[in-house]
Motif scaffolding. Structure first.
Motif, PDB file in Angstrom:
ATOM      1  N   SER A   1       2.243 -23.050 -20.929  1.00  0.00           N
ATOM      2  CA  SER A   1       2.890 -22.803 -19.364  1.00  0.00           C
ATOM      3  C   SER A   1       3.369 -23.953 -18.659  1.00  0.00           C
ATOM      4  O   SER A   1       3.628 -23.948 -17.480  1.00  0.00           O
TER       5      SER A   1
ATOM      6  N   GLU B   1       4.316 -17.545 -13.151  1.00  0.00           N
ATOM      7  CA  GLU B   1       5.153 -18.690 -12.630  1.00  0.00           C
ATOM      8  C   GLU B   1       5.075 -18.647 -11.009  1.00  0.00           C
ATOM      9  O   GLU B   1       5.013 -19.556 -10.298  1.00  0.00           O
TER      10      GLU B   1
ATOM     11  N   GLU C   1       1.502 -24.431  -9.352  1.00  0.00           N
ATOM     12  CA  GLU C   1       1.426 -25.638  -9.840  1.00  0.00           C
ATOM     13  C   GLU C   1       0.182 -25.694 -10.899  1.00  0.00           C
ATOM     14  O   GLU C   1       0.036 -26.415 -11.563  1.00  0.00           O
ATOM     15  N   PHE C   2      -1.013 -25.292 -10.514  1.00  0.00           N
ATOM     16  CA  PHE C   2      -2.395 -25.353 -11.191  1.00  0.00           C
ATOM     17  C   PHE C   2      -3.218 -24.157 -11.379  1.00  0.00           C
ATOM     18  O   PHE C   2      -2.922 -23.027 -10.797  1.00  0.00           O
TER      19      PHE C   2
ATOM     20  N   MET D   1       1.360 -25.702 -16.737  1.00  0.00           N
ATOM     21  CA  MET D   1       0.373 -25.655 -15.423  1.00  0.00           C
ATOM     22  C   MET D   1      -0.534 -26.650 -15.637  1.00  0.00           C
ATOM     23  O   MET D   1      -1.179 -26.864 -16.628  1.00  0.00           O
TER      24      MET D   1
ATOM     25  N   ALA E   1      -2.378 -21.632 -20.503  1.00  0.00           N
ATOM     26  CA  ALA E   1      -2.247 -22.364 -19.440  1.00  0.00           C
ATOM     27  C   ALA E   1      -1.184 -23.885 -19.604  1.00  0.00           C
ATOM     28  O   ALA E   1      -0.161 -24.204 -19.048  1.00  0.00           O
TER      29      ALA E   1
ATOM     30  N   GLY F   1      -2.222 -22.924  -6.316  1.00  0.00           N
ATOM     31  CA  GLY F   1      -2.854 -22.315  -7.850  1.00  0.00           C
ATOM     32  C   GLY F   1      -3.661 -21.185  -7.619  1.00  0.00           C
ATOM     33  O   GLY F   1      -3.897 -20.602  -6.567  1.00  0.00           O
TER      34      GLY F   1
ATOM     35  N   ARG G   1      -4.129 -27.580 -15.455  1.00  0.00           N
ATOM     36  CA  ARG G   1      -5.263 -26.891 -15.699  1.00  0.00           C
ATOM     37  C   ARG G   1      -6.653 -27.340 -15.500  1.00  0.00           C
ATOM     38  O   ARG G   1      -6.823 -28.761 -15.512  1.00  0.00           O
TER      39      ARG G   1
END
Length: 287
Positions: free
Chosen positions: A142, A106, A115-116, A144, A139, A90, A146
């Protein structure tokens, strides 16, 4: 009386110069000079970076050093990421990254999926990050995982700082626990006083969000001031040194670089490794 014989001018024969030999000599000299010039220019071009550096072109020195530092950093980034195959990767961002195009965020170095993300929400008792709301929403869109963090100022009231974070951040199911970012030492107060303030912030945040916060700090700060008294908290540790090749066993997250390239973000970005895979990461999110 005998007269001296006078040699007629017509009888004097001069040896003719050989035009070919004269031309050949000049051609040879020009060829040698041309070769030397070509050799000199070739050597100069081949070693142009070093020559510019050592001749003292300051602007070039800066550019050269930055490029070299970036190259070395990139090599280390790949090495660390390769050493942590299967771990969740991340980033963390703030207003210092400017406007982020979250539709493009991405992966890191065009190879490793992200991933984060941890997003700065507040700083001290009066500073909201100018890009927090935009980044927080981006975020989420997307998809992700967060999390939000607070930059702690040791010389400002800890409860006022906690109040500002609570006012600014609404955590939802699937978000990561709140993070306390402590990097500075206090001025005009003791370390014991600092620890009291940190504990007050942590307690106020835990009471409000019903989840234990994470503490972010450098490895040295962790070892010197926090490791013993805050051992009941999970830590996110920053260490960019080359000797550190793998995440510490007792670290929840490791921020291993501040100089990485991520699509959708201009400039350098901090990159972090979670001490587990993405499914394990989801396990520590808010329920």
């Amino acid at each position: 009386m005998k007269r001296k014989a006078v040699r007629s001018r017509s009888t004097i024969r001069r040896k003719p110069r050989k035009k070919g030999s004269l031309f050949s000599g000049k051609l040879l000299r020009f060829s040698i000079i041309g070769f030397l010039i070509f050799l000199f220019l070739g050597i100069g071009y081949h070693y142009r970076n070093g020559l510019l550096y050592y001749l003292g072109f300051k602007s070039y020195k800066l550019k050269y050093e930055q490029a070299e530092a970036k190259r070395i950093s990139d090599v280390r980034n790949y090495q660390v990421l390769e050493n942590h195959q299967g771990k969740a990767i991340g980033i963390d961002v703030s207003e210092f990254q400017g406007k982020i195009d979250w539709t493009l965020v991405e992966n890191i170095e065009n190879d490793y999926p992200l991933e984060f993300v941890f997003i700065r929400a507040t700083a001290g008792n009066d500073r909201e990050d100018r890009q927090f709301t935009t980044n927080w929403i981006g975020a989420k869109k997307s998809k992700m995982i967060r999390g939000a963090y607070h930059y702690y100022r040791p010389n400002e009231n800890s409860l006022e700082q906690a109040k500002l974070f609570i006012k600014s951040v609404q955590l939802r199911k699937g978000d990561l626990p709140p993070v306390l970012d402590i990097e500075k030492l206090p001025k005009g107060q003791s370390i014991d006083s600092l620890k009291v303030g940190l504990k007050r912030w942590l307690k106020a945040i835990e009471t409000h969000y019903k989840v234990k916060p994470i503490i972010y700090t450098s490895e040295k700060y962790y070892d010197d001031f926090l490791k013993e008294e805050f051992s009941n908290y999970l830590f996110w540790i920053a260490n960019y040194n080359f000797y550190r090749e793998k995440i510490g066993e007792d670290w929840l997250f490791w921020q291993f670089t501040e100089k990485a390239s991520v699509s959708g973000i201009k400039g350098n970005v901090d990159v972090n490794i979670y001490n587990g895979d993405v499914e394990q990461l989801r396990f520590i999110t808010i329920e």
